[in-house]
Design a protein around this motif. Structure first.
Motif, mmCIF file in Angstrom:
data_model
loop_
_atom_site.group_PDB
_atom_site.id
_atom_site.type_symbol
_atom_site.label_atom_id
_atom_site.label_comp_id
_atom_site.label_asym_id
_atom_site.label_seq_id
_atom_site.Cartn_x
_atom_site.Cartn_y
_atom_site.Cartn_z
ATOM 1 N N ASP A 99 10.645 -71.308 161.626
ATOM 2 C CA ASP A 99 11.056 -72.028 160.420
ATOM 3 C C ASP A 99 10.575 -71.204 159.224
ATOM 4 O O ASP A 99 9.372 -71.161 158.925
ATOM 5 C CB ASP A 99 10.447 -73.430 160.392
ATOM 6 C CG ASP A 99 11.015 -74.291 159.270
ATOM 7 O OD1 ASP A 99 11.166 -73.776 158.151
ATOM 8 O OD2 ASP A 99 11.295 -75.475 159.511
ATOM 9 N N VAL A 100 11.489 -70.531 158.565
ATOM 10 C CA VAL A 100 11.127 -69.600 157.488
ATOM 11 C C VAL A 100 10.407 -70.319 156.356
ATOM 12 O O VAL A 100 9.429 -69.804 155.788
ATOM 13 C CB VAL A 100 12.383 -68.879 156.959
ATOM 14 C CG1 VAL A 100 12.029 -67.978 155.779
ATOM 15 C CG2 VAL A 100 13.038 -68.071 158.063
ATOM 16 N N ALA A 101 10.863 -71.541 156.009
ATOM 17 C CA ALA A 101 10.227 -72.284 154.914
ATOM 18 C C ALA A 101 8.782 -72.613 155.250
ATOM 19 O O ALA A 101 7.875 -72.424 154.423
ATOM 20 C CB ALA A 101 11.017 -73.554 154.619
ATOM 21 N N ASP A 102 8.546 -73.120 156.472
ATOM 22 C CA ASP A 102 7.163 -73.454 156.871
ATOM 23 C C ASP A 102 6.287 -72.211 156.901
ATOM 24 O O ASP A 102 5.075 -72.291 156.651
ATOM 25 C CB ASP A 102 7.166 -74.120 158.248
ATOM 26 C CG ASP A 102 7.650 -75.566 158.195
ATOM 27 O OD1 ASP A 102 7.699 -76.120 157.082
ATOM 28 O OD2 ASP A 102 7.982 -76.123 159.261
ATOM 29 N N LEU A 103 6.880 -71.074 157.217
ATOM 30 C CA LEU A 103 6.100 -69.844 157.310
ATOM 31 C C LEU A 103 5.767 -69.272 155.934
ATOM 32 O O LEU A 103 4.648 -68.812 155.683
ATOM 33 C CB LEU A 103 6.875 -68.808 158.131
ATOM 34 C CG LEU A 103 6.178 -67.470 158.404
ATOM 35 C CD1 LEU A 103 5.041 -67.655 159.397
ATOM 36 C CD2 LEU A 103 7.167 -66.432 158.905
ATOM 37 N N VAL A 104 6.721 -69.314 155.003
ATOM 38 C CA VAL A 104 6.583 -68.606 153.728
ATOM 39 C C VAL A 104 5.969 -69.471 152.631
ATOM 40 O O VAL A 104 5.210 -68.958 151.785
ATOM 41 C CB VAL A 104 7.955 -68.066 153.278
ATOM 42 C CG1 VAL A 104 7.864 -67.430 151.893
ATOM 43 C CG2 VAL A 104 8.484 -67.055 154.281
ATOM 44 N N LEU A 105 6.262 -70.781 152.616
ATOM 45 C CA LEU A 105 5.801 -71.633 151.507
ATOM 46 C C LEU A 105 4.277 -71.614 151.316
ATOM 47 O O LEU A 105 3.817 -71.631 150.168
ATOM 48 C CB LEU A 105 6.300 -73.064 151.708
ATOM 49 C CG LEU A 105 7.791 -73.290 151.376
ATOM 50 C CD1 LEU A 105 8.194 -74.731 151.689
ATOM 51 C CD2 LEU A 105 8.067 -72.959 149.909
ATOM 52 N N PRO A 106 3.458 -71.604 152.379
ATOM 53 C CA PRO A 106 2.002 -71.512 152.140
ATOM 54 C C PRO A 106 1.608 -70.256 151.364
ATOM 55 O O PRO A 106 0.683 -70.298 150.542
ATOM 56 C CB PRO A 106 1.412 -71.515 153.550
ATOM 57 C CG PRO A 106 2.427 -72.214 154.389
ATOM 58 C CD PRO A 106 3.748 -71.821 153.810
ATOM 59 N N PHE A 107 2.309 -69.145 151.600
ATOM 60 C CA PHE A 107 2.010 -67.922 150.855
ATOM 61 C C PHE A 107 2.405 -68.072 149.382
ATOM 62 O O PHE A 107 1.664 -67.647 148.490
ATOM 63 C CB PHE A 107 2.758 -66.734 151.469
ATOM 64 C CG PHE A 107 2.228 -66.297 152.798
ATOM 65 C CD1 PHE A 107 1.182 -65.390 152.871
ATOM 66 C CD2 PHE A 107 2.763 -66.792 153.973
ATOM 67 C CE1 PHE A 107 0.679 -64.976 154.098
ATOM 68 C CE2 PHE A 107 2.275 -66.389 155.204
ATOM 69 C CZ PHE A 107 1.231 -65.478 155.267
ATOM 70 N N LEU A 108 3.555 -68.679 149.141
ATOM 71 C CA LEU A 108 3.987 -68.875 147.754
ATOM 72 C C LEU A 108 3.081 -69.841 147.015
ATOM 73 O O LEU A 108 2.858 -69.702 145.807
ATOM 74 C CB LEU A 108 5.434 -69.391 147.729
ATOM 75 C CG LEU A 108 6.495 -68.452 148.317
ATOM 76 C CD1 LEU A 108 7.876 -69.095 148.214
ATOM 77 C CD2 LEU A 108 6.479 -67.100 147.622
ATOM 78 N N PHE A 109 2.528 -70.805 147.738
ATOM 79 C CA PHE A 109 1.643 -71.785 147.097
ATOM 80 C C PHE A 109 0.246 -71.226 146.882
ATOM 81 O O PHE A 109 -0.304 -71.299 145.777
ATOM 82 C CB PHE A 109 1.566 -73.050 147.952
ATOM 83 C CG PHE A 109 0.584 -74.069 147.431
ATOM 84 C CD1 PHE A 109 0.940 -74.946 146.422
ATOM 85 C CD2 PHE A 109 -0.709 -74.143 147.944
ATOM 86 C CE1 PHE A 109 0.035 -75.879 145.934
ATOM 87 C CE2 PHE A 109 -1.616 -75.067 147.461
ATOM 88 C CZ PHE A 109 -1.244 -75.939 146.458
ATOM 89 N N SER A 110 -0.337 -70.670 147.913
ATOM 90 C CA SER A 110 -1.746 -70.275 147.862
ATOM 91 C C SER A 110 -1.951 -68.829 147.434
ATOM 92 O O SER A 110 -2.708 -68.538 146.506
ATOM 93 C CB SER A 110 -2.385 -70.494 149.242
ATOM 94 O OG SER A 110 -3.725 -70.058 149.250
ATOM 95 N N THR A 111 -1.251 -67.901 148.081
ATOM 96 C CA THR A 111 -1.566 -66.483 147.937
ATOM 97 C C THR A 111 -0.994 -65.866 146.666
ATOM 98 O O THR A 111 -1.659 -65.034 146.032
ATOM 99 C CB THR A 111 -1.055 -65.709 149.168
ATOM 100 O OG1 THR A 111 -1.432 -66.413 150.357
ATOM 101 C CG2 THR A 111 -1.642 -64.322 149.201
ATOM 102 N N LEU A 112 0.215 -66.250 146.286
ATOM 103 C CA LEU A 112 0.853 -65.629 145.117
ATOM 104 C C LEU A 112 0.035 -65.798 143.837
ATOM 105 O O LEU A 112 -0.259 -64.806 143.146
ATOM 106 C CB LEU A 112 2.276 -66.171 144.962
ATOM 107 C CG LEU A 112 3.156 -65.514 143.893
ATOM 108 C CD1 LEU A 112 4.623 -65.546 144.335
ATOM 109 C CD2 LEU A 112 3.051 -66.234 142.556
#
Length: 522
Positions: A137-150
């Motif tokens: 699930d691309v959204a579940d995989l990428v959204l934590p990075f966009l929220f926390s890491t970016l």
């Protein structure tokens, strides 16, 4: 400018090495089910390695751990332009300080996000390699990075530029200050009750992980997910579906992006715009005192109609080297320029090591005692490059015997002097094992500094590795990296004994590094 700067930096070995190390850490941070340790677990309970869990785990790892080496990686944008002479060319253009700083800040940010992109791909690969859930699930995989890491990487990029722009933070002191801020940010973010306190964007992810783990193990009500812990008993897994993300959560989190822009704008106020006289501030009184101490320039002596310069006769006859005097001079160089308050704090730590109970000395005083001289050790093997004296030092007579050995001994003496209070206390109270651990630690630290300094030519890598080891080992009592015996567990396991052969290997590496440096000038 930003594009050219970015392309130049991604071609560097330091970027490539940092990416490789990050991939390795991702691999170890998601252990297989048959390994005897866990990450982000609660009493042997963790989620299945699906897209939501893997994305959240690696995003958390990136915000916490990558934010430390990332700072050291990008904190050379302005310094590099000064060293290459590009800065002097830029100074003649209409480019404003604000535009230059913003360009460097966004270049830092894009560079760091390139590393984050590699981590996202690595996380996807690890999900498939572990094979607990093959549905992606691309959204579940990428959204934590966009929220926390970016936002975290934006903050790191702007803070690095700010520290480069402020003169007293541009060198080793700034690295030490950032390390303290980094540790404080982790403590603050893991226990944050409001987004304004969550600098690294960890709290929503960790709270959601903890709450669902507690549902599977009600007897641990009130407990929280831990970072790295040994697996005791059978592994228990559950299907974690991730965080129900909302736009409001992202808007609150991205307020830190605005903070990053403010920090970059503040940096432009301190930026010297390659006016190096401004970059080295000194008061009028200080400049007057310096001018008064300078000796007048020798004037030529007129003989007949010609002007000749009479050199001072050399009256010393050749003789054998005096290692004791050379060692004393090396110690003077190491300690030269330190402010009075540095010596006062070092003296206080020595006294505390003498008078406080053994347990407090070992667990509290000792770690900070050997954090205090970190900037002295980080200069070992790098001063020749920093002050451009390498051509003199490396072409002198017997540079290894006369200079390298006393440099290493000087670092060891600094370690033993600053730790003398605790060492005397352990000797008097019969704590032989603790004393032996300190003896090994006092050899290991300067040897590590010399080895890394000889091969890299600067102290950044030593500062990064040493402060990370110090944070995990002596401060947080992780036995494997407790090289000074600051925890009872590491003493019982005799961890410090393993650092003795490591020290010998590092000393050989440092010696080879110095020989390599010398051969370049012979």
């Amino acid at each position: 400018m930003m594009k050219a700067d970015y392309l130049e930096r991604v071609r560097r070995y330091s970027f490539f090495i940092t990416v490789l190390i990050s991939i390795f850490i991702v691999f170890k941070f998601l252990p297989a089910s048959d390994e005897r340790y866990l990450t982000l677990s609660l009493n042997g309970i963790r989620g299945i390695y699906n897209s939501a869990w893997v994305g959240s785990a690696i995003a958390t790892l990136a915000s916490m751990l990558l934010s430390l080496p990332a700072f050291f990686l990008v904190k050379n944008a302005i310094e590099r332009d000064v060293q290459t002479g590009v800065g002097q060319i830029i100074a003649t253009t209409p480019l404003t300080r604000w535009m230059y700083i913003m360009g460097k800040m966004w270049s830092n940010f894009v560079l760091l996000m390139s590393m984050v992109a590699v981590l996202i791909v690595s996380a996807l690969a690890m999900q498939l390699i572990r094979g607990e859930d093959y549905s992606v699930d691309v959204a579940d995989l990428v959204l934590p990075f966009l929220f926390s890491t970016l936002p975290t990487m934006a903050l790191v990029a702007s803070v690095a530029i700010l520290f480069e722009s402020v003169p007293f933070l541009s060198r080793g002191l700034g690295n030490l200050v950032y390390f303290i801020l980094w540790g404080f940010s982790i403590k603050l973010s893991t226990a944050a009750a409001h987004p304004s306190e969550d600098v690294l964007g960890l709290s929503p992810i960790l709270k959601q992980l903890s709450s669902q783990a507690v549902e599977r193990s009600p007897q641990h009500q009130g407990h929280h997910i831990s970072g790295i812990s040994p697996l005791k008993g059978e592994l228990v897994t559950y299907d974690w579906n991730g965080i129900p993300w909302t736009i409001g959560m992202f808007l609150e989190r991205y307020s830190w992006l605005a903070a990053a822009l403010v920090i970059a704008a503040l940096a432009s106020l301190f930026f010297h715009r390659f006016d190096l006289m401004r970059a080295a501030p000194a008061s009028k009184k200080a400049r007057a005192r310096k001018a008064a101490k300078e000796e007048p320039m020798a004037q030529p002596v007129i003989v007949g109609n010609e002007a000749t310069i009479k050199l001072t006769p050399y009256t010393h006859s050749p003789g054998r080297s005096r290692p004791a005097l050379t060692l004393l001079m090396e110690l003077r160089l190491m300690l030269k320029g330190l402010p009075l308050w540095w010596y006062l704090i070092a003296l206080i730590l020595i006294i505390l090591g003498l008078v406080l109970p053994v347990g407090i000395v070992t667990e509290v005083v000792l770690p900070f005692t050997w954090l205090w001289p970190v900037l002295i050790w980080s200069a070992m093997g790098t001063n020749e490059t920093s002050y451009r004296t390498h051509q003199l030092i490396f072409t002198a007579m017997h540079p290894v015997r006369n200079q390298f050995i006393v440099l290493w001994l000087g670092g060891v003496i600094v370690a033993y002097l600053t730790g003398s209070g605790a060492m005397v206390h352990f000797a008097v109270t019969g704590e032989g094992e603790r004393l032996a651990a300190m003896a090994v630690g006092g050899l290991f630290i300067p040897t590590l500094a010399a080895a890394l300094g000889m091969w890299t030519g600067n102290g950044k890598l030593f500062q990064l590795i040493y402060m990370l080891m110090w944070y995990l080992g002596p401060l947080n009592k992780w036995g494997v990296v407790d090289f000074m015996g600051a925890s009872t567990q590491s003493l019982e396991q005799g961890v410090f004994l393993y650092y003795l052969p490591v020290t010998i290997i590092l000393l050989i590496i440092a010696l080879l590094g110095r020989v390599h440096q010398i051969k370049r000038y012979h």
